[in-house]
Design a protein around this motif. Sequence first.
Motif, PDB file in Angstrom:
ATOM      1  N   VAL A 191     -43.594  17.339 -26.515  1.00 31.02           N
ATOM      2  CA  VAL A 191     -42.374  17.375 -27.314  1.00 31.02           C
ATOM      3  C   VAL A 191     -42.643  16.616 -28.611  1.00 31.02           C
ATOM      4  O   VAL A 191     -43.180  15.504 -28.593  1.00 31.02           O
ATOM      5  N   PRO A 192     -42.331  17.230 -29.768  1.00 27.27           N
ATOM      6  CA  PRO A 192     -42.529  16.519 -31.037  1.00 27.27           C
ATOM      7  C   PRO A 192     -41.564  15.350 -31.167  1.00 27.27           C
ATOM      8  O   PRO A 192     -40.427  15.417 -30.699  1.00 27.27           O
ATOM      9  N   VAL A 193     -42.028  14.293 -31.813  1.00 25.63           N
ATOM     10  CA  VAL A 193     -41.214  13.090 -31.979  1.00 25.63           C
ATOM     11  C   VAL A 193     -41.331  12.590 -33.416  1.00 25.63           C
ATOM     12  O   VAL A 193     -42.430  12.523 -33.972  1.00 25.63           O
ATOM     13  N   THR A 194     -40.200  12.270 -34.010  1.00 26.84           N
ATOM     14  CA  THR A 194     -40.170  11.610 -35.312  1.00 26.84           C
ATOM     15  C   THR A 194     -39.915  10.129 -35.073  1.00 26.84           C
ATOM     16  O   THR A 194     -38.888   9.747 -34.497  1.00 26.84           O
ATOM     17  N   PHE A 195     -40.852   9.285 -35.491  1.00 32.18           N
ATOM     18  CA  PHE A 195     -40.791   7.872 -35.155  1.00 32.18           C
ATOM     19  C   PHE A 195     -39.500   7.197 -35.623  1.00 32.18           C
ATOM     20  O   PHE A 195     -38.928   6.362 -34.925  1.00 32.18           O
ATOM     21  N   ALA A 196     -39.034   7.558 -36.797  1.00 34.07           N
ATOM     22  CA  ALA A 196     -37.834   6.924 -37.336  1.00 34.07           C
ATOM     23  C   ALA A 196     -36.612   7.154 -36.455  1.00 34.07           C
ATOM     24  O   ALA A 196     -35.682   6.338 -36.439  1.00 34.07           O
ATOM     25  N   ASP A 197     -36.604   8.263 -35.709  1.00 34.21           N
ATOM     26  CA  ASP A 197     -35.471   8.544 -34.824  1.00 34.21           C
ATOM     27  C   ASP A 197     -35.317   7.477 -33.750  1.00 34.21           C
ATOM     28  O   ASP A 197     -34.221   7.303 -33.194  1.00 34.21           O
TER      29      ASP A 197
END
Length: 224
Positions: A191-197
Motif C-alpha cells: 500500500v502506498p504511503v505519504t509520510f506527511a499523512d
Amino acid sequence: MRTGAKVGIGVGAAVVVVGAAAAIWGPGLYADWVGPADAAPTLEQSAAPLTDADAADGTWTIGEGSFAGYRLDEVLQGQDVTVTGRTEDVTGSVTVADGAISAATVEVDMSTVATDEANRDAYFRDQALEVGTYPTATFELTEPAPIEEGATAVELTGELTVHGVTHPATVEAEVAGDAASGEPVQVVGSVPVTFADFDVEAPDLGFVTVEDDGSIEFSLQLQK
C-alpha cells in the motif's frame, strides 16, 4: 490478509530515522548503513489461485512465516538507494464469507521492525515511532473484498494506523492457495504511503534526500 488486514508499518517513521542518523554521523557512516534492499513480497511459485472460493469460508489467523515492513527510496550522494525494514511479529485474522473477505485485522509490533543497521533501527523505534507510546501499527478492513475464483488479485479497502494516526488505505494484494487442503493460504501486497499523512517529514540533508512517499508491504501465511 490479503492486504486487507491491519497491516501497520512505520514506513514514514523509518524515513525520519534514517535521515536523523545521517545528520548525526555524517554521509560516510550513513552510506555504510545502506545495504541491498529485500525483494518485494511475491506469491510462492507453488501457490495457485483459489479454485473454490467457498472452501475458504471461515476465519483464518496469521501464522508462522508471515512478515510486514516498509520500502522507501532516497537519493544518497547522487545515487538512487532503496531501504527496506521488516518484522515477523505480525498477528491478526481474516474472515471469508460468501466468496469475499468480509473482515480482516493485521497488527505489527513496531519495536521489532529491522533494517540492516542496529543504530538506525534504535533511532527508528525510540525517536521516530516512539514505540513506548505507540507499540503497534494496524490495518483494518472496512469494506468486503470479493475473491474471484481462478484469479489472485484482490483490492482491500480499510484504515491504516501508524504512530497513532489513522488514514484510509487501499491495498493491492494477491491471494493464492488450496483452501480445501488444510494448507496455509498466502496473501501478499503493498500500500502506498505519504509520510506527511502520518506526521512524518521526509528529511532532506543535502547528501541524502528521501522521497515523500514510500510503501508498506507484507506477506501473510493464513491458517485455519
